[in-house]
Design a protein around this motif. Structure first.
Motif, PDB file in Angstrom:
ATOM      1  N   GLU A  73       0.806  -1.227   0.000  1.00 42.72           N
ATOM      2  CA  GLU A  73       0.000   0.000   0.000  1.00 42.72           C
ATOM      3  C   GLU A  73       0.834   1.271   0.000  1.00 42.72           C
ATOM      4  O   GLU A  73       0.286   2.371   0.066  1.00 42.72           O
ATOM      5  N   HIS A  74       2.160   1.137  -0.054  1.00 48.85           N
ATOM      6  CA  HIS A  74       3.000   2.317   0.161  1.00 48.85           C
ATOM      7  C   HIS A  74       3.270   3.063  -1.142  1.00 48.85           C
ATOM      8  O   HIS A  74       4.395   3.105  -1.640  1.00 48.85           O
ATOM      9  N   VAL A  75       2.202   3.637  -1.687  1.00 46.46           N
ATOM     10  CA  VAL A  75       2.301   4.397  -2.939  1.00 46.46           C
ATOM     11  C   VAL A  75       1.613   5.746  -2.715  1.00 46.46           C
ATOM     12  O   VAL A  75       0.516   5.774  -2.155  1.00 46.46           O
ATOM     13  N   PRO A  76       2.249   6.856  -3.112  1.00 45.45           N
ATOM     14  CA  PRO A  76       1.609   8.154  -2.871  1.00 45.45           C
ATOM     15  C   PRO A  76       0.279   8.259  -3.627  1.00 45.45           C
ATOM     16  O   PRO A  76       0.228   8.085  -4.846  1.00 45.45           O
ATOM     17  N   ASN A  77      -0.768   8.585  -2.849  1.00 35.81           N
ATOM     18  CA  ASN A  77      -2.104   8.607  -3.427  1.00 35.81           C
ATOM     19  C   ASN A  77      -2.306   9.698  -4.475  1.00 35.81           C
ATOM     20  O   ASN A  77      -3.103   9.539  -5.396  1.00 35.81           O
ATOM     21  N   THR A  78      -1.565  10.807  -4.329  1.00 42.94           N
ATOM     22  CA  THR A  78      -1.733  11.897  -5.293  1.00 42.94           C
ATOM     23  C   THR A  78      -1.354  11.413  -6.696  1.00 42.94           C
ATOM     24  O   THR A  78      -2.022  11.742  -7.684  1.00 42.94           O
ATOM     25  N   LEU A  79      -0.284  10.604  -6.773  1.00 45.31           N
ATOM     26  CA  LEU A  79       0.149  10.094  -8.079  1.00 45.31           C
ATOM     27  C   LEU A  79      -0.912   9.170  -8.666  1.00 45.31           C
ATOM     28  O   LEU A  79      -1.193   9.202  -9.876  1.00 45.31           O
ATOM     29  N   LEU A  80      -1.523   8.362  -7.812  1.00 44.40           N
ATOM     30  CA  LEU A  80      -2.545   7.431  -8.299  1.00 44.40           C
ATOM     31  C   LEU A  80      -3.779   8.186  -8.772  1.00 44.40           C
ATOM     32  O   LEU A  80      -4.394   7.824  -9.786  1.00 44.40           O
ATOM     33  N   THR A  81      -4.129   9.234  -8.048  1.00 44.73           N
ATOM     34  CA  THR A  81      -5.290  10.036  -8.446  1.00 44.73           C
ATOM     35  C   THR A  81      -5.044  10.657  -9.823  1.00 44.73           C
ATOM     36  O   THR A  81      -5.920  10.649 -10.692  1.00 44.73           O
ATOM     37  N   GLU A  82      -3.820  11.166 -10.019  1.00 43.32           N
ATOM     38  CA  GLU A  82      -3.485  11.759 -11.334  1.00 43.32           C
ATOM     39  C   GLU A  82      -3.632  10.726 -12.448  1.00 43.32           C
ATOM     40  O   GLU A  82      -4.200  11.017 -13.512  1.00 43.32           O
ATOM     41  N   LEU A  83      -3.127   9.521 -12.211  1.00 45.81           N
ATOM     42  CA  LEU A  83      -3.224   8.473 -13.238  1.00 45.81           C
ATOM     43  C   LEU A  83      -4.690   8.137 -13.504  1.00 45.81           C
ATOM     44  O   LEU A  83      -5.110   8.012 -14.661  1.00 45.81           O
ATOM     45  N   GLY A  84      -5.470   8.017 -12.436  1.00 39.36           N
ATOM     46  CA  GLY A  84      -6.898   7.715 -12.574  1.00 39.36           C
ATOM     47  C   GLY A  84      -7.615   8.806 -13.356  1.00 39.36           C
ATOM     48  O   GLY A  84      -8.457   8.518 -14.223  1.00 39.36           O
ATOM     49  N   ASP A  85      -7.252  10.058 -13.059  1.00 42.27           N
ATOM     50  CA  ASP A  85      -7.901  11.194 -13.754  1.00 42.27           C
ATOM     51  C   ASP A  85      -7.619  11.150 -15.254  1.00 42.27           C
ATOM     52  O   ASP A  85      -8.394  11.677 -16.053  1.00 42.27           O
ATOM     53  N   GLY A  93      -8.652   1.608  -6.267  1.00 39.12           N
ATOM     54  CA  GLY A  93      -8.466   3.036  -6.505  1.00 39.12           C
ATOM     55  C   GLY A  93      -7.984   3.752  -5.251  1.00 39.12           C
ATOM     56  O   GLY A  93      -8.116   3.230  -4.145  1.00 39.12           O
ATOM     57  N   PRO A  94      -7.399   4.946  -5.427  1.00 44.07           N
ATOM     58  CA  PRO A  94      -6.842   5.671  -4.284  1.00 44.07           C
ATOM     59  C   PRO A  94      -7.865   5.968  -3.192  1.00 44.07           C
ATOM     60  O   PRO A  94      -7.508   5.980  -2.010  1.00 44.07           O
ATOM     61  N   ASP A  95      -9.143   6.175  -3.548  1.00 42.34           N
ATOM     62  CA  ASP A  95     -10.149   6.473  -2.520  1.00 42.34           C
ATOM     63  C   ASP A  95     -10.392   5.278  -1.612  1.00 42.34           C
ATOM     64  O   ASP A  95     -10.771   5.422  -0.451  1.00 42.34           O
ATOM     65  N   ALA A  96     -10.216   4.068  -2.151  1.00 39.36           N
ATOM     66  CA  ALA A  96     -10.328   2.864  -1.320  1.00 39.36           C
ATOM     67  C   ALA A  96      -9.001   2.606  -0.594  1.00 39.36           C
ATOM     68  O   ALA A  96      -8.972   2.333   0.610  1.00 39.36           O
ATOM     69  N   LEU A  97      -7.906   2.728  -1.341  1.00 41.10           N
ATOM     70  CA  LEU A  97      -6.582   2.356  -0.826  1.00 41.10           C
ATOM     71  C   LEU A  97      -6.203   3.132   0.433  1.00 41.10           C
ATOM     72  O   LEU A  97      -5.507   2.607   1.308  1.00 41.10           O
ATOM     73  N   VAL A  98      -6.671   4.378   0.536  1.00 38.98           N
ATOM     74  CA  VAL A  98      -6.304   5.205   1.690  1.00 38.98           C
ATOM     75  C   VAL A  98      -6.687   4.526   3.006  1.00 38.98           C
ATOM     76  O   VAL A  98      -6.016   4.703   4.028  1.00 38.98           O
ATOM     77  N   HIS A  99      -7.737   3.688   2.979  1.00 39.60           N
ATOM     78  CA  HIS A  99      -8.167   3.002   4.204  1.00 39.60           C
ATOM     79  C   HIS A  99      -7.217   1.880   4.602  1.00 39.60           C
ATOM     80  O   HIS A  99      -7.270   1.397   5.727  1.00 39.60           O
ATOM     81  N   ALA A 100      -6.387   1.427   3.670  1.00 40.34           N
ATOM     82  CA  ALA A 100      -5.377   0.429   4.009  1.00 40.34           C
ATOM     83  C   ALA A 100      -4.030   1.105   4.282  1.00 40.34           C
ATOM     84  O   ALA A 100      -3.090   0.454   4.721  1.00 40.34           O
TER      85      ALA A 100
END
Ligand code: ADP
Length: 381
Positions: A73-85, A93-100
């Motif tokens: 789970e150790h991936v910066p969420n901002t980068l994942l959000t950018e890729l998703g966008d 997805g980052p919105d789920a992953l943040v809970h882990a």
């Protein structure tokens, strides 16, 4: 047509064990590894080296990929959000992953969903922790956890006095450490885990609920299904797993670790949004392994059957001990023992592999699994 590329962040044993499943499904696995000799890099042909937080490395990883997923789970969420966008499927997805990634976020959300949790509080100071300890109903103790960055019990302390986490409070105050979460010390009889898979279009499947035995904060043994589990408790555990998967919008495999109390009450401990140690038994013991299922789920393919193949499966972790070369033990193992070695350098206590034995008599299955693990580790059973 070229095979779909599944891009995975993390080069440990979980990514390594995705490789046989990807091969069977005809998928192209591409894994971002920390170094060229990591566990997954030894077996995956397409294994670029890079840091999970490096945007350039991530960009190369997802080039032409059908989906981006993770083995940690150790991936910066901002980068994942950018890729998703940008339309790149990211599962979970980052919105789920943040809970882990953050235990305080996880506790807040699960409480809002009505999922049973230990009594908890985010504590910002020694005074806050003292107040929490004052409210203890049993022993005056709390389990204090760093909200981020912990694993295998690192970042978890049983505390009777706030001074015992003075260093963590200082680190949190100066911004070098994570905020702290305090939980009641749960007087559990055992730990259970439910493994769930959910695909983006909504299908959910759960495997049989397992018992996991922890030693020194590390998973030592998993028994599938959990012995003597009340069917109502099993159904409740599965329902909790579904509620979490659906409520948090998890895609891929989700592990929900729980405590069972003497009266059968369940309290959720932890979440992992990826294949998990409590699901390694599924490789040899279930119709569909958690690794195949994770690939199916993140690609939004129909999920596989999750039933057990045999009445009992026992999985035991091989931890670093005496043997320098684990494969030396291979000639000594019985024909029914399934061994999985991760190609990692031996270090005391490190997870280096696991063994699984299946069969219809729990006592004999467990004895054979324990003996096999001891043989691989070079210790007495
Ligand atoms: P990690 O993220 O490092 O795996 P966990 O939160 O799973 O940490 O905690 C590790 C172990 O510590 C658990 O498996 C359990 O044995 C014990 N533990 C954690 N929280 C509690 C609690 N609130 N009460 C009692 N034991 C706990």
């Amino acid at each position: 047509m070229a095979a779909p590329v599944v891009a995975v962040v993390g080069g440990g044993q979980l990514a390594r064990m995705m490789a046989p499943a990807a091969t069977a499904l005809g998928l192209h696995l591409r894994v971002l590894v920390e170094d060229a000799v990591s566990s997954a890099a030894q077996v995956v042909v397409d294994a670029p080296v890079g840091e999970p937080g490096d945007p350039v490395a991530l960009e190369r990883l997802v080039s032409g990929a059908a989906v981006l997923t993770f083995e940690h789970e150790h991936v910066p969420n901002t980068l994942l959000t950018e890729l998703g966008d940008r339309g790149i499927p990211v599962h979970p997805g980052p919105d789920a992953l943040v809970h882990a990634q953050d235990k305080i976020v996880m506790r807040t959300r699960l409480t809002a969903l009505g999922v049973p949790c230990p009594r908890w509080a985010a504590v910002e100071s020694a005074d806050g922790l003292r107040q929490f300890l004052d409210q203890a109903t049993g022993e005056r103790a709390a389990v204090v956890k760093t909200a981020r960055g912990g694993y295998d019990g690192k970042g978890v302390r049983v505390v009777r006095d706030p001074a015992e986490v003075h260093d963590w409070f200082s680190a949190a105050a100066t911004g070098t450490g994570a905020p702290l979460l305090a939980e009641e010390l749960v007087p559990f009889t055992r730990e259970l885990a439910v493994l769930v898979a959910r695909r983006p279009s909504g299908e959910v499947r759960t495997w049989p609920v397992v018992e996991s035995v922890q030693r020194d904060g590390v998973c030592a043994e998993v028994i599938a299904p959990a012995p003597h589990l009340d069917p109502a408790t099993a159904a409740q555990a599965e329902q909790i797993g579904r509620t979490v998967a659906e409520g948090l919008g998890v895609t891929g495999v989700l592990a929900v670790e729980m405590f069972e109390l003497p009266d059968g009450t369940l309290l959720v401990n932890e979440l992992a949004m990826r294949p998990h140690n409590s699901g390694h038994w599924t490789i040899d013991g279930a119709v569909t392994s958690q690794f195949e299922q994770h690939l199916r789920a993140v690609l939004d393919l129909p999920l596989g059957e999750t039933a057990a193949r045999e009445p009992w499966s026992v999985m035991i972790n091989v931890l670093g001990s005496q043997h320098a070369v684990l494969t030396d033990a291979l000639p000594l193992l019985g024909p029914g023992v399934k061994v999985h070695l991760y190609g990692k350098a031996v270090r005391p206590g490190r997870k280096l592999g696991h063994v699984t034995v299946t069969g219809d008599d729990l006592e004999s299955v467990r004895a054979r699994a324990r003996a096999a693990a001891a043989t691989v580790m070079g210790v007495d059973a």
